[in-house]
Design a protein around this motif. Structure first.
Motif, PDB file in Angstrom:
ATOM      1  N   ALA A  94      14.150 -43.917  50.788  1.00  9.62           N
ATOM      2  CA  ALA A  94      14.448 -42.519  50.480  1.00  9.62           C
ATOM      3  C   ALA A  94      14.441 -42.261  48.974  1.00  9.62           C
ATOM      4  CB  ALA A  94      15.800 -42.126  51.076  1.00  9.62           C
ATOM      5  N   ALA A  95      15.008 -43.176  48.195  1.00  6.21           N
ATOM      6  CA  ALA A  95      15.080 -42.992  46.741  1.00  6.21           C
ATOM      7  C   ALA A  95      13.698 -43.061  46.104  1.00  6.21           C
ATOM      8  CB  ALA A  95      15.995 -44.039  46.128  1.00  6.21           C
ATOM      9  N   SER A  96      12.811 -43.852  46.677  1.00  3.69           N
ATOM     10  CA  SER A  96      11.481 -44.006  46.086  1.00  3.69           C
ATOM     11  C   SER A  96      10.614 -42.763  46.251  1.00  3.69           C
ATOM     12  CB  SER A  96      10.768 -45.218  46.687  1.00  3.69           C
ATOM     13  OG  SER A  96      10.477 -44.991  48.051  1.00  3.69           O
ATOM     14  N   ARG A  97      11.038 -41.840  47.092  1.00  5.52           N
ATOM     15  CA  ARG A  97      10.290 -40.591  47.256  1.00  5.52           C
ATOM     16  C   ARG A  97      10.386 -39.677  46.037  1.00  5.52           C
ATOM     17  NH1 ARG A  97      12.521 -39.402  53.283  1.00  5.52           N
ATOM     18  NH2 ARG A  97      11.285 -40.976  54.342  1.00  5.52           N
ATOM     19  N   SER A  98      11.367 -39.926  45.182  1.00  4.56           N
ATOM     20  CA  SER A  98      11.545 -39.106  43.983  1.00  4.56           C
ATOM     21  C   SER A  98      10.497 -39.477  42.953  1.00  4.56           C
ATOM     22  CB  SER A  98      12.943 -39.299  43.403  1.00  4.56           C
ATOM     23  OG  SER A  98      13.919 -38.920  44.338  1.00  4.56           O
TER      24      SER A  98
END
Length: 105
Positions: A25-29
């Motif tokens: 989820a964090a890597s989508r930023s």
């Protein structure tokens, strides 16, 4: 692991699973270069700490807020476990490697 009971039986979700979901989820930023996650369980829910290296181009307050929202929403949607808080630690910015142009003579 995190244990849940349903009408059909028990469900166990490992902390590694939650860490990997957090990283996803964090890597989508946009602007995130390197991530690490740590998950703890307390009475209020999950405590997730994200350590990141960023590109230095994206405004950090906006980036971290987006990461927090993405991680909280994703974990709660996928696992059904409440997230108490998501803490983001920006460890550094990625140093751009010097660009060398070859000389043609």
């Amino acid at each position: 692991s995190i244990d849940q009971r349903t009408e059909f039986g028990d469900i166990r979700i490992s902390l590694d699973t939650v860490e990997n979901l957090s990283l996803k989820a964090a890597s989508r930023s946009r602007g995130v270069r390197d991530l690490r996650a740590r998950v703890k369980v307390n009475q209020a829910g999950l405590e997730i700490v994200i350590r990141a290296i960023v590109d230095g181009e994206t405004p950090i307050p906006a980036l971290t807020e987006e990461m927090q929202a993405n991680v909280k929403r994703h974990i709660e949607d996928i696992t059904g476990i409440p997230v108490a808080f998501v803490s983001v630690f920006i460890a550094n910015i990625q140093q751009s490697s010097p660009t060398f142009k070859s000389r043609v003579e």
